[in-house]
Design an enzyme around this catalytic site. Structure first.
Site, PDB file in Angstrom:
ATOM      1  N   LYS A  55       0.841  -1.209   0.000  1.00  0.00           N
ATOM      2  CA  LYS A  55       0.000   0.000   0.000  1.00  0.00           C
ATOM      3  C   LYS A  55       0.872   1.255   0.000  1.00  0.00           C
ATOM      4  O   LYS A  55       0.615   2.210  -0.736  1.00  0.00           O
ATOM      5  CB  LYS A  55      -0.953  -0.017   1.216  1.00  0.00           C
ATOM      6  CG  LYS A  55      -2.049  -1.065   1.056  1.00  0.00           C
ATOM      7  CD  LYS A  55      -2.816  -1.359   2.337  1.00  0.00           C
ATOM      8  CE  LYS A  55      -3.749  -2.551   2.127  1.00  0.00           C
ATOM      9  NZ  LYS A  55      -4.434  -2.993   3.347  1.00  0.00           N
ATOM     10  N   GLN A  99      -4.388  -1.689   9.727  1.00  0.00           N
ATOM     11  CA  GLN A  99      -4.293  -2.991   9.075  1.00  0.00           C
ATOM     12  C   GLN A  99      -4.844  -4.086   9.990  1.00  0.00           C
ATOM     13  O   GLN A  99      -4.440  -4.204  11.144  1.00  0.00           O
ATOM     14  CB  GLN A  99      -2.818  -3.285   8.712  1.00  0.00           C
ATOM     15  CG  GLN A  99      -2.608  -4.584   7.942  1.00  0.00           C
ATOM     16  CD  GLN A  99      -3.247  -4.581   6.558  1.00  0.00           C
ATOM     17  OE1 GLN A  99      -3.193  -3.599   5.827  1.00  0.00           O
ATOM     18  NE2 GLN A  99      -3.876  -5.704   6.192  1.00  0.00           N
ATOM     19  N   ASP A 122     -10.689   2.778   4.300  1.00  0.00           N
ATOM     20  CA  ASP A 122     -10.954   1.337   4.145  1.00  0.00           C
ATOM     21  C   ASP A 122     -12.457   1.075   4.027  1.00  0.00           C
ATOM     22  O   ASP A 122     -12.876  -0.003   3.606  1.00  0.00           O
ATOM     23  CB  ASP A 122     -10.400   0.566   5.355  1.00  0.00           C
ATOM     24  CG  ASP A 122      -9.202  -0.302   4.993  1.00  0.00           C
ATOM     25  OD1 ASP A 122      -9.011  -0.578   3.790  1.00  0.00           O
ATOM     26  OD2 ASP A 122      -8.459  -0.709   5.908  1.00  0.00           O
TER      27      ASP A 122
END
Ligand code: NAP
Length: 293
Positions: A55, A99, A122
């Protein structure tokens, strides 16, 4: 069918990244804010580290700024919530992710809900998911969003089709089922969502014009479960030991690709399918965060 079209997420993701890089150039030229994505990584889980690194690398590639906040696996929930609050209050950061998975002693839901919805790139915050249900502009969960972009890129017909989703996780299966039922393209499907308590799964998957598999079991879907001419999107990703590979492992999806592919009109591979699109969608959401400001 013997020659399916391979739905290359890698190719679509590269196109999306090129578009984003252009938008960043334009922002720079006009003296606008350069999008800045941050990621919180807790602990040393190998797979999570790989995902986060990918990412960060993708940010560099499109000209975004990025920040990696690496925290010890033993951090307390309270300490992590303080880090989240710091990112919420940091005006330089447009969007960030925590994460997952987090260590067992930390409540993931509590952490997700602590993220400022305006920075929830997200798309896992209840506000983002609620807006998605109401068709309001919002951050769509990156993996299902990426899948809709793949369907769009390949002009895969969805209206009136029967879409079967295997898996009902909050990050993939459930939002995927919502997006495929929306009154838009891609969407307007009749959707069946299946899970571990589903009976006669094969009888259901055999009816699927579009089969989206997010079960988390390597090569679970076999040719006898797939209708001739179907579109199959494989979300799963598994590292399995493979001594013939230099890395010592190979990547498998949730679908037994070699035997399923000949039956399909369209099929996404692993690797090079959904994975790259998840990252591309995260970048799209970060750009959106800047635009919505
Ligand atoms: P998950 O949270 O483990 O969910 C798996 C789902 O499959 C659950 O809803 C479960 O049902 C269902 N299931 C389990 N056994 C089943 C069975 N025999 N028949 C029907 N359904 C069954 O997984 P996830 O987070 O959605 O991820 C799924 C896969 O996608 C994993 O391999 C993950 O690594 C991968 N993934 C890839 C990306 C990417 O970017 N490529 C992103 C996210 C995830 P219950 O709800 O009843 O338990």
């Amino acid at each position: 069918m013997s020659n399916p079209t391979i739905v290359s997420g890698k190719e679509v993701a590269n196109k999306v990244k090129e578009e984003i890089a252009l938008a960043v150039k334009q922002l720079k030229k006009n003296g606008g804010k350069i999008p800045h994505l941050a990621a919180i990584l807790v602990g040393n889980d190998g797979a999570s580290q790989t995902y986060v690194n990918a990412k960060v690398k993708a940010c560099e590639k499109v000209g975004f700024e990025s920040t990696l906040v690496q925290l010890d696996a033993n951090i307390t929930e309270q300490e992590l919530l303080i880090e989240v609050e710091k990112l919420n209050n940091n005006n330089a950061i447009d969007g960030y992710i925590v994460q997952l998975p987090l260590p067992k002693h930390i409540d993931e839901q509590k952490v997700t809900e602590a993220i400022d919805p305006k920075k929830d790139v997200d798309g896992f915050h209840p506000v983002s998911l609620g807006k998605m249900l109401l068709d309001l502009p919002s951050f769509l969960p990156a993996t299902p969003y990426g899948i809709t972009e793949m369907l769009k890129h390949y002009n895969i017909p969805t209206e009136g089709k029967h879409c079967v989703v295997i898996g009902r996780s909050h990050i993939v299966g459930s939002p995927m089922s919502v997006l495929m039922a929306r009154n838009t393209y891609p969407g307007n499907c009749t959707v069946t969502i299946t899970h571990s308590r589903t009976q006669n799964l094969k009888a259901i998957t055999l009816q699927a014009d579009i089969l989206i598999v997010a079960i988390g079991k390597p090569e679970f879907v076999t040719a006898d479960m797939v209708k001739e001419g179907a579109t199959v999107i494989d979300v799963g990703i598994h590292r399995v030991e493979d001594n013939s590979k230099k890395s010592g492992f190979s990547l498998l999806g949730d679908v037994k690709f070699d035997e399923v592919a000949p039956k399909c009109a369209f099929i996404s591979p692993v690797p090079g399918g959904v994975g790259p699109m998840t990252i591309a969608s995260l970048l799209k959401n970060t750009l959106l965060a800047v635009q919505l400001k």
